[in-house]
Enzyme design. Sequence first.
Site, mmCIF file in Angstrom:
data_model
loop_
_atom_site.group_PDB
_atom_site.id
_atom_site.type_symbol
_atom_site.label_atom_id
_atom_site.label_comp_id
_atom_site.label_asym_id
_atom_site.label_seq_id
_atom_site.Cartn_x
_atom_site.Cartn_y
_atom_site.Cartn_z
ATOM 1 C CD GLN A 24 -2.819 40.040 10.590
ATOM 2 O OE1 GLN A 24 -1.950 39.740 11.400
ATOM 3 N NE2 GLN A 24 -3.161 41.272 10.358
ATOM 4 C CB SER A 103 2.355 33.939 11.024
ATOM 5 O OG SER A 103 2.591 35.212 11.577
ATOM 6 C CG LEU A 104 -2.749 34.347 14.667
ATOM 7 C CD1 LEU A 104 -2.665 34.905 16.065
ATOM 8 C CD2 LEU A 104 -3.917 34.921 13.905
ATOM 9 N NE ARG A 128 2.428 36.827 16.773
ATOM 10 C CZ ARG A 128 2.087 36.776 15.499
ATOM 11 N NH1 ARG A 128 0.869 37.158 15.112
ATOM 12 N NH2 ARG A 128 2.944 36.334 14.578
ATOM 13 C CG HIS A 210 6.894 36.941 10.240
ATOM 14 N ND1 HIS A 210 7.050 36.302 11.449
ATOM 15 C CD2 HIS A 210 5.577 36.859 9.929
ATOM 16 C CE1 HIS A 210 5.876 35.829 11.837
ATOM 17 N NE2 HIS A 210 4.965 36.165 10.948
ATOM 18 C CD GLN A 259 5.532 33.436 15.001
ATOM 19 O OE1 GLN A 259 5.048 34.541 15.209
ATOM 20 N NE2 GLN A 259 4.810 32.336 14.974
#
Length: 307
Positions: A24, A103-104, A128, A210, A259
């Site tokens: 992102q 991440s993503l 998500r 996170h 995660q």
Amino acid sequence: MLTLRSEKESKLIEKMKAFVFPGQGAQFVGMGKDLYDNNQMAHDLFEKANEILGFRITDLMFEGTEEDLRQTKVTQPAIFLHSVILAKTLGEEFQPDMVAGHSLGEFSALVAAGALSFEEGLKLVYARAMAMQKACEITPSTMAAVLNLPNEKVEEICATIDDVVAPANYNCPGQVVISGTVTGIDAACPALLEAGAKRALKLKVGGAFHSPLMQPAQDELAAAIEKAEFSTPVCPVYQNVDAKPHTDPAEIKANLISQLTAPVRWTQSVQAMVADGLTEVVELGPGAVLQGLVRKIDSSVSVSGKQ
């Protein structure tokens, strides 16, 4: 005189390529439009995505406003689609020795490496995004970038704050993003500056990604991940949670669930890939953020990107 090389030595002499996938923040208006216009396979996959999502995400990607693209429920599937469809159009050119995503981007990496189908990956990414959006609305929370302070010092100061504050992204040496409640971040930033940070800058984000504040999203996403069908990827996937290579579907699932509340160990992931023989990185998807981070982590690695 001929000498036999050990398997490890031979591996290090080989050129090893990793494809990496952004998270992102990499989005921009017009992303993916060239692919859609000029490649029939890409066009068909984008249209399939519109169908799966139940709205024309392509309209928002190609002609929407920056504000449209900033919505988590649009941003995450948009970046995923751009990255994954690009990987699929490469054909024989896509032959990774290893993959990773920030991440993503880990979802993009898993689909590109064959651990998840395109349809399954897109559904999970959308689930998500929606779960994270909901979690952000429960507690006022945010993130801040901390520059030029050792990881250990950042961790130490976060632990002293009387509120939820934790490292969220280890992006490269000297760049850690922290995540927590608004009051926690407001308390942490001056303490970090006092400890010698060059900057401790609050980011324009609507949530503490996170961090433990994402627990409601993790609980929601866990159910969807457990139901999804995962396969063995074509190469090791270096996952954010532990910065280690994984090919076992059960381990991949467990790490993907963890995660959301654990930090993204990007610095450690790149260092682990280099230790395992990495010589070249290709970033697939919008922007060039990961290329810059890889250069700062290890300047010996050859870096390029495709959009």
